[in-house]
Design an enzyme around this catalytic site. Structure first.
Site, PDB file in Angstrom:
ATOM      1  CB  CYS A 199      41.055  48.361  30.917  1.00  0.00           C
ATOM      2  SG  CYS A 199      40.306  49.861  31.602  1.00  0.00           S
TER       3      CYS A 199
ATOM      4  NE  ARG B 157      43.049  42.308  36.090  1.00  0.00           N
ATOM      5  CZ  ARG B 157      42.486  43.491  36.359  1.00  0.00           C
ATOM      6  NH1 ARG B 157      43.210  44.603  36.247  1.00  0.00           N
ATOM      7  NH2 ARG B 157      41.219  43.586  36.713  1.00  0.00           N
TER       8      ARG B 157
END
Length: 286
Positions: A241, A185
């Site tokens: 995050c 990611r």
């Protein structure tokens, strides 16, 4: 100074506290990205005396807009939730979960941001508790209402440092900004949740799962020091995050090392929703 004992509690230590009747508030914060509601699992088996806390409704405020998928709750709402959970003034709090320390780290960070100082994460989570031979209880009892107070109503300006999107962008060049998401990611190869893949330019990738061993315990201090070597000498460190949940695992690991790092609560979910924000891809630090 390193502060593992102030951040974590072992299953043996918690069992001793509970067995001796020492007042302890125990919160079960089960949450997974693909299964956020942990009530059913809690009812099937939890640490005796624990109270279930819903990360989505009690540790987040989804009525807040423009601050990512998991905006921080207000102090007033958190106070109400904490009292429903039976938390009492002056009584230590232990938080635990059953998935990669995400739920417990979020609770740990939110409660500390609210001004509560005696909060620790159960190292190894529920699996560690069971593996250590301790019993679990079934069902769900309503605790006696607590009387705990919350010192900060705005957790974005509370007792734990936070970053705005602009501050996160600046920190990526003036200090150390950590991206706690999975490497793929971070590199922008996949993005299962947000509309734009990639990462904040200049951010370094330290996945939250990398600070845990294969059993879900926080790694030894020496290994954490290696993982966070780039923070050495930095005047300021921050982390983000996907939506401000798993970054708290990195923040807890940094706290073990004695580093009080800041959280960008909106994280990538906020950054990627703002069209003018630059996006980087690949494995470099841009």
């Amino acid at each position: 100074m390193p502060s593992r004992p102030d951040t974590l509690i072992t299953a043996a230590e918690l069992a001793e506290r509970l067995g001796s009747g020492t007042p302890t508030g125990v919160l079960d914060v089960r949450w997974q990205l693909d299964h956020p509601d942990g009530r059913e699992a809690f009812a099937a088996g939890h640490i005796p005396g624990a109270v279930y806390v819903d990360l989505e409704t009690e540790l987040s405020d989804h009525e807040v807009t423009g601050r990512g998928r998991h905006p921080l709750p207000s102090g007033a709402d958190l106070r109400a939730a904490a009292r429903r959970s039976g938390l009492r003034a002056g009584v230590p709090i232990v938080v635990y979960d059953n998935w990669n320390r995400a739920g417990s780290a979020r609770a740990w960070w939110v409660l500390r941001a609210a001004g509560l100082t005696d909060v620790r994460i159960l190292d190894g989570g529920l699996a560690g508790w069971i593996a250590d031979g301790h019993a679990v209880a079934a069902g769900s009892d309503q605790p006696r209402p607590g009387d705990i107070d919350i010192a900060h109503d705005d957790l974005y300006s509370g007792a734990a440092e936070t970053l705005t999107a602009d501050e996160a962008a600046a920190l990526a060049t003036t200090g150390v900004l950590l991206d706690a998401r999975a490497p793929e990611r971070y590199r922008g190869e996949v993005e299962p949740v947000d509309r734009v893949p990639g990462h904040i330019p200049g951010a370094r990738n330290v996945p939250s799962v990398s600070v845990l061993d294969e059993r879900g315990f926080f790694r030894p201090t020496s290994e954490l020091e290696t993982l966070f070597a780039e923070t050495e000498g930095a005047e300021r460190v921050g982390a983000y995050c996907g939506s401000g949940v798993t970054a708290a695992v990195d923040l807890a690991a940094l706290r073990i090392l004695g580093i009080d790092a800041a959280l960008f609560p909106g994280s990538w979910s906020q950054w990627s929703s703002e069209p003018d924000r630059p996006v980087a891809g690949g494995a470099g630090t841009d």
